[in-house]
Structure formats: structure tokens, C-alpha cells
Design a protein around this motif. Sequence first.
Motif, short mmCIF file in Angstrom:
data_model
loop_
_atom_site.label_atom_id
_atom_site.label_comp_id
_atom_site.label_asym_id
_atom_site.label_seq_id
_atom_site.Cartn_x
_atom_site.Cartn_y
_atom_site.Cartn_z
N VAL A 1 -1.59 5.98 0.12
CA VAL A 1 -1.83 4.85 1.02
C VAL A 1 -3.22 4.30 0.72
N GLU A 2 -3.26 3.06 0.25
CA GLU A 2 -4.52 2.41 -0.11
C GLU A 2 -5.19 1.81 1.12
N SER A 3 -6.45 1.48 0.95
CA SER A 3 -7.19 0.79 1.99
C SER A 3 -7.02 -0.72 1.82
N GLU B 1 0.09 -7.31 -2.60
CA GLU B 1 1.48 -6.89 -2.46
C GLU B 1 1.75 -6.32 -1.07
N PRO B 2 2.94 -6.55 -0.51
CA PRO B 2 3.30 -5.88 0.74
C PRO B 2 3.21 -4.37 0.54
N GLY B 3 2.88 -3.66 1.60
CA GLY B 3 2.77 -2.22 1.48
C GLY B 3 2.38 -1.57 2.79
N ILE B 4 2.08 -0.31 2.69
CA ILE B 4 1.52 0.45 3.80
C ILE B 4 0.05 0.67 3.45
N VAL C 1 2.85 -2.55 6.70
CA VAL C 1 2.39 -1.70 7.80
C VAL C 1 0.90 -1.47 7.63
N LEU C 2 0.15 -1.69 8.72
CA LEU C 2 -1.28 -1.44 8.71
C LEU C 2 -1.57 -0.25 9.61
N LEU C 3 -2.02 0.84 9.03
CA LEU C 3 -2.42 2.03 9.78
C LEU C 3 -3.88 1.85 10.16
N ARG C 4 -4.12 1.53 11.42
CA ARG C 4 -5.49 1.25 11.84
C ARG C 4 -6.04 2.42 12.63
#
Length: 145
Positions: free
Chosen positions: A141-143, A13-16, A129-132
Motif C-alpha cells: 500500500v503506497e502513500s 492510478e486508482p488504488g488503495i 480507497v484512502l486509508l487515513r
Amino acid sequence: MSGLAALLAERREPGIYHWHGAFSVSDVQHTVEHAGWHFAHVDGWHDAETKKEFLKAVGDALHFPDYYGRNFDALADCLRDVEADGSHGTILLWDGWGPFAWHNEKAFLKALTVLGRRVAADHGGHFSVLLRGEGPRVTGVESLD
């Protein structure tokens, strides 16, 4: 890039998401665009440590119009206009999000809320959104790894 591949193939699913993929920005961009998605990048290590810098950087990355007001209301308004234009959607890679989160937790959480509303709204295509990189623990916020 297996987690990213699942997202691009719409098996996730789309997500952060938190993402620790150690790939170059150009390799990530190539992968995203080759899969038929738009790619945007915010460099939090150099351009987005404060609220003001983040709002400018995300506007630049997503090619917001000149009238973008660089506040959270304007961010929400402009995010509604981010469309797929024939692609599957948009991936925003936010490298180095940790400094902003540590510097101004309240503004960072507001940014995630605004971005999350766009993820949930699904206006004109998926948005993720990918928080890298490393940063404080962010509830919910999942991995993607």
C-alpha cells in the motif's frame, strides 16, 4: 490535497493508498464531488473496529441494497455493482482503519483483498480507497501524500 488531486485528475492510478491529509470529511467530500467523483466514508474510529462493524459501515457508506449479507463474499458481490453513474468513479475514505487492522489482522487483510479486487476490476468506473490515519504497516500500500 495534492496526492488526492492527482488521483481525481486521473494522473494517478486508482488504488488503495495511505493518506494523511488532515482535512475535514466534509472538505474531502466537497473536493471529491466537485471533481465529479462519488464519495463514501467509513469512520473506523467509531463504527468499524471489528469485522462485523466494518462490513456494516462499508455497506452503509456505499449504499448497498437491503439484501447485502455483510460478509466478504457479499461485499465482493455488491462492490461489482458500484458504478460511476456518469462520474469518474468512487473514492472510499476509510478513517481510523488502524483499530480494525490491529484488532483482527486476518479480517483486515481480507477486506483489503476484496477492496483491491474492485480497484483492479474497474467495473463501471474507477474505485479507490484512502486509508487515513495511523495503523500497522501494510505491504504493497503506497502513500498518496
